[in-house]
Design a protein around this motif. Structure first.
Motif, short mmCIF file in Angstrom:
data_model
loop_
_atom_site.label_atom_id
_atom_site.label_comp_id
_atom_site.label_asym_id
_atom_site.label_seq_id
_atom_site.Cartn_x
_atom_site.Cartn_y
_atom_site.Cartn_z
N ASN A 72 0.82 -1.22 0.00
CA ASN A 72 0.00 0.00 0.00
C ASN A 72 0.85 1.27 0.00
OD1 ASN A 72 -2.18 -1.66 0.03
ND2 ASN A 72 -2.82 -1.21 2.13
N SER A 73 2.12 1.11 0.39
CA SER A 73 3.00 2.29 0.37
C SER A 73 3.59 2.53 -1.02
CB SER A 73 4.13 2.10 1.39
OG SER A 73 5.00 1.06 0.97
N GLY A 74 3.24 1.65 -1.99
CA GLY A 74 3.69 1.85 -3.36
C GLY A 74 4.69 0.85 -3.87
N SER A 75 4.98 -0.20 -3.10
CA SER A 75 5.95 -1.20 -3.52
C SER A 75 5.22 -2.48 -3.90
CB SER A 75 6.94 -1.49 -2.39
OG SER A 75 7.63 -0.31 -2.02
N PRO A 76 5.13 -2.79 -5.20
CA PRO A 76 4.42 -4.02 -5.62
C PRO A 76 5.09 -5.28 -5.05
CG PRO A 76 4.87 -2.56 -7.49
CD PRO A 76 5.67 -2.03 -6.34
N SER A 77 4.30 -6.33 -4.89
CA SER A 77 4.82 -7.62 -4.44
C SER A 77 4.53 -8.64 -5.53
CB SER A 77 4.16 -8.03 -3.13
OG SER A 77 4.53 -9.34 -2.78
N ILE A 78 5.53 -9.48 -5.81
CA ILE A 78 5.31 -10.44 -6.90
C ILE A 78 5.42 -11.89 -6.43
CG2 ILE A 78 6.09 -8.86 -8.70
CD1 ILE A 78 8.80 -10.30 -8.62
N ASP A 79 5.74 -12.11 -5.15
CA ASP A 79 5.93 -13.52 -4.78
C ASP A 79 5.67 -13.80 -3.30
OD1 ASP A 79 8.06 -12.24 -3.68
OD2 ASP A 79 9.61 -13.47 -4.62
N HIS A 80 4.89 -12.98 -2.64
CA HIS A 80 4.68 -13.29 -1.22
C HIS A 80 3.65 -14.41 -1.07
CE1 HIS A 80 1.19 -10.47 -1.46
NE2 HIS A 80 0.72 -11.16 -0.43
N GLU A 81 3.86 -15.25 -0.05
CA GLU A 81 3.01 -16.43 0.15
C GLU A 81 2.33 -16.37 1.51
OE1 GLU A 81 5.35 -19.95 -0.25
OE2 GLU A 81 6.27 -19.33 -2.15
N ASN A 82 1.16 -16.92 1.58
CA ASN A 82 0.48 -17.14 2.86
C ASN A 82 -0.54 -18.27 2.69
OD1 ASN A 82 -1.55 -15.83 1.42
ND2 ASN A 82 -1.37 -13.92 2.57
N GLN A 99 -0.55 -5.20 -6.34
CA GLN A 99 -0.11 -3.81 -6.50
C GLN A 99 -1.21 -2.87 -6.04
OE1 GLN A 99 1.43 -2.90 -10.36
NE2 GLN A 99 1.90 -0.76 -9.87
N TRP A 100 -0.80 -1.78 -5.42
CA TRP A 100 -1.74 -0.76 -4.93
C TRP A 100 -1.92 0.30 -6.03
CZ3 TRP A 100 -5.34 0.21 -1.59
CH2 TRP A 100 -5.71 1.53 -1.29
N LEU A 101 -3.19 0.60 -6.33
CA LEU A 101 -3.52 1.66 -7.29
C LEU A 101 -3.95 2.89 -6.51
CD1 LEU A 101 -5.50 -0.42 -9.95
CD2 LEU A 101 -3.05 0.04 -9.83
N GLU A 102 -3.07 3.88 -6.46
CA GLU A 102 -3.29 5.04 -5.60
C GLU A 102 -4.51 5.83 -6.01
OE1 GLU A 102 -2.81 7.60 -2.50
OE2 GLU A 102 -1.71 5.74 -2.85
N LYS A 103 -4.66 6.02 -7.31
CA LYS A 103 -5.78 6.84 -7.79
C LYS A 103 -7.12 6.21 -7.45
CE LYS A 103 -7.68 8.90 -12.00
NZ LYS A 103 -7.52 9.06 -13.48
N GLU A 104 -7.23 4.89 -7.65
CA GLU A 104 -8.50 4.19 -7.39
C GLU A 104 -8.64 3.79 -5.93
OE1 GLU A 104 -6.39 3.54 -9.74
OE2 GLU A 104 -7.43 3.90 -11.63
N GLN A 105 -7.54 3.85 -5.17
CA GLN A 105 -7.54 3.46 -3.75
C GLN A 105 -7.98 2.00 -3.57
OE1 GLN A 105 -6.81 5.52 -0.60
NE2 GLN A 105 -5.52 6.09 -2.37
N VAL A 106 -7.43 1.15 -4.43
CA VAL A 106 -7.70 -0.29 -4.33
C VAL A 106 -6.39 -1.05 -4.53
CG1 VAL A 106 -10.09 -0.12 -5.11
CG2 VAL A 106 -8.25 -0.54 -6.78
N ARG A 107 -6.41 -2.27 -4.10
CA ARG A 107 -5.27 -3.16 -4.33
C ARG A 107 -5.72 -4.29 -5.25
NH1 ARG A 107 -4.32 -3.98 0.47
NH2 ARG A 107 -5.14 -6.08 0.81
#
Length: 439
Positions: A72-82, A99-107
């Protein structure tokens, strides 16, 4: 020539095997593609409006929250697991690209089900870890704890126990038992534990749900099979009512249980060989080697502390006559009874050994004077001179004893034994059923 109109993007997304979803700043699902039912067990409409944290494995929420804040701070993630809890209660391993889309305020996130891969990795890793633990563990208790730890890295294993079956007594013991609800049970007849009995009698695993157990719990048990014999069971229990054990979990635990069973048999064989090297099989007393080892240690201890100790050497009078008259079986019964009576005449800290044939020895440590040994000798004489009722026969066999005291008679352990032996023969030549002190 006509052309096929393009499909709406929603339809295209629904054809993907990965789940595409959009969530708001609070992690609430705004839209979810159709693959959610295959991955999570929930249809898209069942997920919309719920948060990801509601479906996520409780143990992964804190770490996932940190990742989400980073995204959400602007750093995309490409491989985190849970991990998520599937609608059927099983655990799903998921790899995310988000990835967080700042303009739309969605992830926007794409979830790939990697459960099969994680399971394959887990099987390989678990088998290696159990195999390593089986060779490195100092004893079985350490091995059980390590296997518990390994299983806990793969599935819910807060409640875990190992039950071992003794076919001779038809009893179950519980050498390792960790449970949030039920205290460790005592050794019990196999019939007292219906679920373990079923596994041990059939050699087949059991996978049960709260509807079929009392108290209600998810229950996964696999037999411990060594060779052709079922020697026990490994059991996991879960009282949460949310997590479910699966057929895949059962297969994984069975792999581990097979290695554990082999390790148990190896440790038992090793322990048995060590026991045979140190103890007399007939009487279960220390053998000559172990007795002399204890004596050597005791002498060194006495030297440091200026303490006394005594060695008694005894031989049963007329033992050969018992063997010749009633047979060696009766002689063996007599020797076992002599061993029991000797142990009742001394303290737990003393050592009783069978040196061979009908010859026994006693090591008395931490005595203050020679008379202490004499008192024990008189007690042994009285106890061993009582008639023996064996297999319907009444036998009389009395002892002859020799006593040597450290440091009065010798400061060398081998010399002490020899002096006690010589004193015993003087008692025997004097008519038996008596003791003699070393000269």
């Amino acid at each position: 020539m006509s052309s096929t109109p393009p499909l709406p993007h929603e339809k295209l997304l629904d054809m993907l095997l990965d789940v595409v979803c959009v969530v708001d700043i609070e992690g609430r699902f705004l839209s979810v593609s159709a693959a959610s039912e295959q991955v999570f067990g929930f249809r898209p409409e069942e997920m919309v409006g719920r948060t990801a944290f509601e479906l996520m494995h409780p143990e992964d929420r804190e770490a996932s929250l940190a990742v989400i804040e980073h995204i959400n701070s602007g750093s995309p993630s490409i491989d985190h697991e849970n991990r998520y809890i599937h609608k059927d209660g099983s655990i799903v391993h998921v790899m995310w690209t988000a990835q967080w889309l700042e303009k739309e305020q969605v992830r926007v996130g794409v979830a790939r089900d990697i459960t099969a891969r994680k399971r394959a990795d887990a099987v390989q890793s678990a088998l290696y870890n159990v195999s390593e633990a089986a060779h490195r563990a100092a004893d079985l208790n350490e091995l059980y704890a390590r296997v518990h730890e390994i299983v806990g890295q793969l599935m819910c294993a807060d409640n875990f126990f190992v039950a071992l079956y003794d076919a001779t007594s038809d009893e179950l013991s519980f050498p390792y038992h960790v449970d949030q609800v039920v205290p460790p049970p005592p050794t019990q007849p196999l019939e007292a534990n219906e679920l373990c009995k079923q596994m041990i009698r059939t050699g087949e695993a059991l996978l049960l749900t709260p509807q079929s157990t009392s108290p209600p719990r998810d229950w996964l048990g696999v037999p411990l099979i060594a060779g052709k014999a079922t020697i026990g069971a490994l059991v996991l229990q879960n009282y949460s009512g949310k997590l479910r054990y699966t057929q895949h979990d059962m297969e994984l635990i069975q792999f581990m249980a097979n290695q554990l069973a082999d390790a148990i048999e190896r440790k038992r064989t090793q322990s048995r060989l060590e026991y045979l090297a140190q103890y007399d099989q007939l009487t279960e007393l220390s053998n000559r080697a172990l007795f002399l080892d204890h004596l050597g240690i005791a002498v060194k201890r006495s030297q440091r502390g200026s303490l006394r100790l005594a060695v008694m050497y005894l031989d049963m009078d007329n033992f050969k006559l018992v063997n010749d008259t009633f047979g060696h079986g009766m002689g063996d019964m007599l020797l076992r009874e002599v061993a029991k009576r000797l142990c009742l005449c001394v303290r737990d800290s003393d050592t009783v050994g069978r040196l061979g044939g009908d010859e026994f020895a006693i090591l008395l440590e931490n005595i203050t004077k020679q008379e202490d040994a004499v008192l024990v000798a008189e007690k042994v004489l009285a106890a061993l001179s009582e008639p023996y009722l064996l297999d319907g026969q009444t036998l009389i066999s009395t002892p002859s004893l020799g006593i040597a005291v450290y440091p009065e008679h010798s400061r060398d352990e081998q010399h002490l034994v020899r002096l006690a032996d010589e004193a015993m023969y003087r008692a025997k030549r004097a008519g038996g059923q008596r003791y003699c002190l070393a000269s």
